[in-house]
Motif scaffolding. Structure first.
Motif, short mmCIF file in Angstrom:
data_model
loop_
_atom_site.label_atom_id
_atom_site.label_comp_id
_atom_site.label_asym_id
_atom_site.label_seq_id
_atom_site.Cartn_x
_atom_site.Cartn_y
_atom_site.Cartn_z
N THR A 12 -10.00 -37.40 -54.02
CA THR A 12 -8.76 -37.25 -53.19
C THR A 12 -8.43 -35.87 -53.01
O THR A 12 -8.37 -35.56 -51.84
CB THR A 12 -7.77 -38.03 -53.66
N ARG A 13 -8.73 -35.18 -53.94
CA ARG A 13 -8.19 -33.56 -53.99
C ARG A 13 -9.36 -32.91 -52.98
O ARG A 13 -9.15 -31.95 -52.25
CB ARG A 13 -8.16 -33.06 -55.37
N ARG A 14 -10.70 -33.30 -52.99
CA ARG A 14 -11.69 -32.80 -52.34
C ARG A 14 -11.32 -33.33 -50.65
O ARG A 14 -11.46 -32.23 -49.88
CB ARG A 14 -13.08 -33.13 -52.67
N GLU A 15 -11.01 -34.39 -50.59
CA GLU A 15 -10.79 -34.53 -49.16
C GLU A 15 -9.49 -34.00 -48.53
O GLU A 15 -9.45 -33.56 -47.55
CB GLU A 15 -10.26 -36.17 -49.16
N ILE A 16 -8.32 -33.66 -49.77
CA ILE A 16 -7.16 -32.72 -49.08
C ILE A 16 -7.84 -31.47 -48.71
O ILE A 16 -7.24 -30.92 -47.67
CB ILE A 16 -6.28 -32.92 -50.31
N LEU A 17 -8.75 -30.74 -49.56
CA LEU A 17 -9.22 -29.58 -49.15
C LEU A 17 -9.96 -29.81 -47.81
O LEU A 17 -9.78 -28.78 -46.98
CB LEU A 17 -10.10 -29.08 -50.36
N GLU A 18 -10.69 -30.65 -47.48
CA GLU A 18 -11.32 -30.88 -46.19
C GLU A 18 -10.53 -30.84 -44.95
O GLU A 18 -10.58 -30.15 -44.10
CB GLU A 18 -12.16 -31.89 -46.21
N ILE A 19 -9.32 -31.68 -45.41
CA ILE A 19 -8.25 -31.63 -44.26
C ILE A 19 -7.73 -30.37 -44.05
O ILE A 19 -7.33 -29.71 -42.74
CB ILE A 19 -7.37 -32.78 -44.60
N LEU A 20 -7.51 -29.75 -44.99
CA LEU A 20 -6.88 -28.37 -44.99
C LEU A 20 -7.68 -27.16 -44.18
O LEU A 20 -7.21 -26.00 -43.77
CB LEU A 20 -6.33 -27.79 -46.26
N ARG A 21 -9.06 -27.51 -44.03
CA ARG A 21 -10.18 -26.61 -43.25
C ARG A 21 -9.63 -26.65 -41.86
O ARG A 21 -9.90 -25.53 -41.30
CB ARG A 21 -11.32 -27.19 -43.34
N GLU A 22 -9.03 -27.51 -41.32
CA GLU A 22 -8.61 -27.57 -40.01
C GLU A 22 -7.32 -27.03 -39.69
O GLU A 22 -7.46 -26.24 -38.78
CB GLU A 22 -8.10 -29.23 -39.55
N ARG A 23 -6.44 -26.93 -40.53
CA ARG A 23 -5.12 -26.11 -40.36
C ARG A 23 -4.39 -26.46 -41.48
O ARG A 23 -4.15 -27.29 -42.27
CB ARG A 23 -4.71 -26.59 -38.90
N ASP A 24 -3.20 -25.55 -41.64
CA ASP A 24 -2.22 -25.65 -42.60
C ASP A 24 -1.36 -26.86 -42.18
O ASP A 24 -0.97 -27.17 -41.05
CB ASP A 24 -1.23 -24.36 -42.58
N LEU A 25 -0.88 -27.51 -43.35
CA LEU A 25 -0.24 -28.86 -43.08
C LEU A 25 1.04 -28.86 -44.14
O LEU A 25 0.95 -28.33 -45.20
CB LEU A 25 -0.98 -30.20 -43.26
N SER A 26 1.98 -29.79 -43.64
CA SER A 26 3.22 -29.92 -44.74
C SER A 26 2.65 -31.05 -45.60
O SER A 26 1.81 -31.76 -45.35
CB SER A 26 4.36 -30.46 -43.61
N ALA A 27 3.33 -31.04 -46.66
CA ALA A 27 3.10 -32.07 -47.77
C ALA A 27 3.35 -33.60 -47.06
O ALA A 27 2.32 -34.29 -47.25
CB ALA A 27 4.04 -32.00 -48.71
N GLY A 28 4.11 -33.76 -46.29
CA GLY A 28 4.24 -35.16 -45.41
C GLY A 28 3.16 -35.42 -44.75
O GLY A 28 2.95 -36.60 -44.51
N GLU A 29 2.75 -34.42 -44.03
CA GLU A 29 1.58 -34.69 -42.89
C GLU A 29 0.30 -35.01 -43.81
O GLU A 29 -0.57 -35.75 -43.32
CB GLU A 29 1.15 -33.42 -42.18
N ILE A 30 0.15 -34.30 -44.93
CA ILE A 30 -1.08 -34.65 -45.72
C ILE A 30 -1.00 -36.00 -46.41
O ILE A 30 -1.84 -37.03 -46.35
CB ILE A 30 -1.10 -33.64 -47.06
N ALA A 31 0.14 -36.29 -46.82
CA ALA A 31 0.46 -37.73 -47.36
C ALA A 31 0.34 -38.84 -46.37
O ALA A 31 -0.21 -39.86 -46.61
CB ALA A 31 1.99 -37.83 -48.04
N ASP A 32 0.53 -38.64 -45.09
CA ASP A 32 0.42 -39.47 -44.11
C ASP A 32 -0.94 -39.86 -43.80
O ASP A 32 -1.27 -40.89 -43.23
CB ASP A 32 1.08 -39.00 -42.55
N ARG A 33 -1.83 -39.19 -44.33
CA ARG A 33 -3.36 -39.39 -44.00
C ARG A 33 -3.96 -39.97 -45.20
O ARG A 33 -5.08 -40.33 -45.00
CB ARG A 33 -4.14 -38.13 -43.96
N PHE A 34 -3.01 -40.57 -46.27
CA PHE A 34 -3.60 -41.55 -47.29
C PHE A 34 -2.82 -42.53 -47.69
O PHE A 34 -1.69 -42.64 -47.13
CB PHE A 34 -3.68 -40.54 -48.49
N ASN A 35 -3.21 -43.62 -48.30
CA ASN A 35 -2.65 -44.75 -48.61
C ASN A 35 -2.17 -44.50 -50.02
O ASN A 35 -2.25 -45.47 -50.54
CB ASN A 35 -3.61 -46.07 -48.28
N PHE A 36 -1.46 -43.54 -50.29
CA PHE A 36 -1.05 -43.27 -51.70
C PHE A 36 0.53 -42.98 -51.59
O PHE A 36 1.00 -42.48 -50.34
CB PHE A 36 -1.66 -42.15 -52.39
#
Length: 90
Positions: A12-36
């Motif tokens: 999950t943390r590796r996927e978060i790092l992959e997502i952040l390669r695209e652009r900076d995101l808010s914690a909520g925007e990151i959370a919205d991409r997961f089913n956690f």
């Protein structure tokens, strides 16, 4: 270095790092991409921050996360040095 490898050890943390390669995101925007739950994602973000893999900054009411590659570069250099030492032994 231990915190870096602990942080990178979780998919999950590796996927978060992959997502952040695209652009900076808010914690909520990151959370919205997961089913956690948001607290679970917040925990993952905190571990990434403690390891120095992401930086965070506040804009208004939102906390944004950005990939911080300096620590990754240091870990990569360390891994390469191990590899080079192994090659010299052969």
């Amino acid at each position: 270095m231990n915190q870096i490898f602990k942080a990178l050890g979780d998919p999950t943390r590796r996927e978060i790092l992959e997502i952040l390669r695209e652009r900076d995101l808010s914690a909520g925007e990151i959370a919205d991409r997961f089913n956690f739950s948001k607290p679970t994602i917040s925990h993952h973000l905190e571990l990434l921050h403690q390891a120095g893999l992401v930086r965070r900054y506040k804009e208004g009411q939102f906390v944004y996360y950005a990939l911080y590659t300096t620590v990754l570069q240091e870990a990569y250099a360390w891994l390469l040095s191990i590899s080079e030492k192994q090659k010299k032994k052969k």
